[in-house]
Design an enzyme around this catalytic site. Sequence first.
Site, PDB file in Angstrom:
ATOM      1  N   GLU A 180       0.616  -1.492  -0.119  1.00  0.00           N
ATOM      2  CA  GLU A 180      -0.042   0.166  -0.399  1.00  0.00           C
ATOM      3  C   GLU A 180       0.823   1.391  -0.082  1.00  0.00           C
ATOM      4  OE1 GLU A 180      -3.341   1.160   2.572  1.00  0.00           O
ATOM      5  OE2 GLU A 180      -2.339   2.156   3.269  1.00  0.00           O
ATOM      6  N   GLY A 240     -14.930   4.509   3.760  1.00  0.00           N
ATOM      7  CA  GLY A 240     -13.746   5.783   4.829  1.00  0.00           C
ATOM      8  C   GLY A 240     -14.298   6.464   5.768  1.00  0.00           C
ATOM      9  N   ASP A 241     -13.404   6.971   5.917  1.00  0.00           N
ATOM     10  CA  ASP A 241     -13.480   7.102   7.646  1.00  0.00           C
ATOM     11  C   ASP A 241     -13.374   8.386   8.387  1.00  0.00           C
ATOM     12  OD1 ASP A 241     -12.632   5.381   9.802  1.00  0.00           O
ATOM     13  OD2 ASP A 241     -10.954   5.340   9.276  1.00  0.00           O
ATOM     14  N   ALA A 254     -19.705   0.707   2.216  1.00  0.00           N
ATOM     15  CA  ALA A 254     -18.734   0.195   1.404  1.00  0.00           C
ATOM     16  C   ALA A 254     -19.848  -0.929   0.524  1.00  0.00           C
ATOM     17  CB  ALA A 254     -17.692  -0.544   1.807  1.00  0.00           C
TER      18      ALA A 254
HETATM   19  P1  FAD Z   1     -18.851  -0.628   5.493  1.00  0.00           P
HETATM   20  O1  FAD Z   1     -18.121  -1.764   5.287  1.00  0.00           O
HETATM   21  O2  FAD Z   1     -19.849   0.319   4.785  1.00  0.00           O
HETATM   22  O3  FAD Z   1     -18.709  -0.306   7.294  1.00  0.00           O
HETATM   23  C1  FAD Z   1     -18.852   0.230   8.383  1.00  0.00           C
HETATM   24  C2  FAD Z   1     -18.989  -0.207   8.812  1.00  0.00           C
HETATM   25  O4  FAD Z   1     -20.458   0.068   8.658  1.00  0.00           O
HETATM   26  C3  FAD Z   1     -19.096  -1.494   9.847  1.00  0.00           C
HETATM   27  O5  FAD Z   1     -19.277  -0.869  11.676  1.00  0.00           O
HETATM   28  C4  FAD Z   1     -20.715  -1.850   9.387  1.00  0.00           C
HETATM   29  O6  FAD Z   1     -20.024  -2.400  10.399  1.00  0.00           O
HETATM   30  C5  FAD Z   1     -20.983  -0.682   9.744  1.00  0.00           C
HETATM   31  N1  FAD Z   1     -21.709  -1.104   8.230  1.00  0.00           N
HETATM   32  C6  FAD Z   1     -21.719  -2.189   6.824  1.00  0.00           C
HETATM   33  N2  FAD Z   1     -22.700  -1.877   5.914  1.00  0.00           N
HETATM   34  C7  FAD Z   1     -23.859  -2.315   7.168  1.00  0.00           C
HETATM   35  C8  FAD Z   1     -25.343  -2.633   6.721  1.00  0.00           C
HETATM   36  N3  FAD Z   1     -25.631  -2.754   5.267  1.00  0.00           N
HETATM   37  N4  FAD Z   1     -25.724  -2.317   7.523  1.00  0.00           N
HETATM   38  C9  FAD Z   1     -25.435  -1.974   9.325  1.00  0.00           C
HETATM   39  N5  FAD Z   1     -24.451  -1.583   8.796  1.00  0.00           N
HETATM   40  C10 FAD Z   1     -22.749  -1.852   8.287  1.00  0.00           C
HETATM   41  N6  FAD Z   1      -9.691   4.507   4.397  1.00  0.00           N
HETATM   42  C11 FAD Z   1     -10.043   6.400   3.454  1.00  0.00           C
HETATM   43  O7  FAD Z   1     -10.345   7.439   4.273  1.00  0.00           O
HETATM   44  N7  FAD Z   1      -8.793   5.792   2.309  1.00  0.00           N
HETATM   45  C12 FAD Z   1      -8.966   4.304   2.502  1.00  0.00           C
HETATM   46  O8  FAD Z   1      -7.720   5.134   1.102  1.00  0.00           O
HETATM   47  C13 FAD Z   1      -8.405   3.092   2.843  1.00  0.00           C
HETATM   48  N8  FAD Z   1      -7.717   2.195   3.185  1.00  0.00           N
HETATM   49  C14 FAD Z   1      -8.307   1.582   3.427  1.00  0.00           C
HETATM   50  C15 FAD Z   1      -7.554   0.399   3.178  1.00  0.00           C
HETATM   51  C16 FAD Z   1      -7.859  -1.290   4.077  1.00  0.00           C
HETATM   52  C17 FAD Z   1      -7.408  -2.547   3.759  1.00  0.00           C
HETATM   53  C18 FAD Z   1      -8.577  -1.129   5.340  1.00  0.00           C
HETATM   54  C19 FAD Z   1      -8.588  -2.387   5.923  1.00  0.00           C
HETATM   55  C20 FAD Z   1      -8.778  -0.105   5.237  1.00  0.00           C
HETATM   56  C21 FAD Z   1      -8.634   1.097   4.624  1.00  0.00           C
HETATM   57  N9  FAD Z   1      -9.309   2.201   4.756  1.00  0.00           N
HETATM   58  C22 FAD Z   1      -9.104   3.544   4.301  1.00  0.00           C
HETATM   59  C23 FAD Z   1     -10.404   2.764   6.642  1.00  0.00           C
HETATM   60  C24 FAD Z   1     -11.714   2.137   6.044  1.00  0.00           C
HETATM   61  O9  FAD Z   1     -12.800   3.625   5.174  1.00  0.00           O
HETATM   62  C25 FAD Z   1     -12.363   2.477   7.813  1.00  0.00           C
HETATM   63  O10 FAD Z   1     -12.302   1.324   8.684  1.00  0.00           O
HETATM   64  C26 FAD Z   1     -13.935   2.321   7.179  1.00  0.00           C
HETATM   65  O11 FAD Z   1     -14.144   3.224   9.198  1.00  0.00           O
HETATM   66  C27 FAD Z   1     -14.371   1.571   7.004  1.00  0.00           C
HETATM   67  O12 FAD Z   1     -14.956   0.844   5.840  1.00  0.00           O
HETATM   68  P2  FAD Z   1     -15.296  -0.052   5.185  1.00  0.00           P
HETATM   69  O13 FAD Z   1     -15.304   0.062   3.744  1.00  0.00           O
HETATM   70  O14 FAD Z   1     -14.595  -1.094   5.881  1.00  0.00           O
HETATM   71  O15 FAD Z   1     -17.144   0.073   5.331  1.00  0.00           O
END
Ligand code: FAD
Length: 303
Positions: free
Chosen positions: A18, A108-109, A129
Amino acid sequence: MSPPNLALPPAPPALSYELFPPRTPAAADSLWETIRALESTHPDYVSVTYGASGSNRDTAVSLLRQLQETSLRPLAHLTCIGNTAQELALLIAELLDHGVRGILALRGDRAPSQTRASEQPDERGLLHAQDLVELIRRVEQRRSALLAAGKLAIGVAAYPAKHPESPDSAHDIEVLLAKQRSGADFAITQVFFHPAEYEDLLSRAQRAGVSIPIIPGLMPLTSLVRLRRLAELSGAAPDEALLAELAAVDDDATRRRIGVAATVRLARVALEAGAPGIHLYTFNEHRSALDVLERLDLPRPAA
Ligand code: FAD
């Protein structure tokens, strides 16, 4: 149809890194030194992060385009936060036009001041996501004729330690399964510091029906400050014994040796547990990543 008892050749473990887009010209120079060094290890792909505010959009796209001119295959991170669905659809199309064939779909956070996209009905943002995975597949479908020579690979995040916003780890597995159903091809994990957390994630995911590869995301455990910060951000419990060991030494070389050895141990246990490869969070530095790789002696396809 191929015979069911056909002996298929084993797949070598995947290797990826990364990187994040540079913020200054000096950072760009040092990043290119890192890219050239990492290129010599023939990784399967190199991922480029995306700021959840959308603020680094142009530098991220520019780095992805420049990587296309090297021997490296880029994987573009994309986040729901910071963009409307319309903006994301255009950005996905733009990435495809630039030849990008892999996207890591993330939410994203959220910055504390940011409201949830769903609370701004006029902006029509994506909430999870999973929604982004579906949007990417819709854009891909529109261009299927153009993509005949290279379909998209979509990755998603997975969590060995519970995601800070999730009620429990079982919910994280349900979300991972939902992302798989929506079209995710593979997952990369958040950082973790205890091998049992990754082994546990693999077995819980398999039991729940997750069949996509879950690649462990590993950070070289060489910087005390970074270790503490990442543990805090991700909610993953740090390895206290390692923290103490790193804190007890006052020279960088010894700290790096200890940290590299700990990362190699973590990677070995993950690979023995069935990890399909490793993804190294480089923080745009190559030395520790190369040290880890050298000591790990990962079998790689002939270059
Ligand atoms: P989601 O899968 O949407 O989950 C987020 C929260 O919502 C979780 O608590 C999940 O349980 C909940 N959730 C999801 N779907 C549902 C649903 N249908 N119903 C109810 N609850 C739900 N961040 C950046 O800003 N930029 C980056 O480039 C970046 N790269 C990353 C790379 C990796 C490998 C990882 C592991 C993380 C990265 N992150 C990045 C951080 C990531 O954006 C955060 O961890 C963020 O808080 C959650 O992202 P997610 O894609 O898991 O979201």
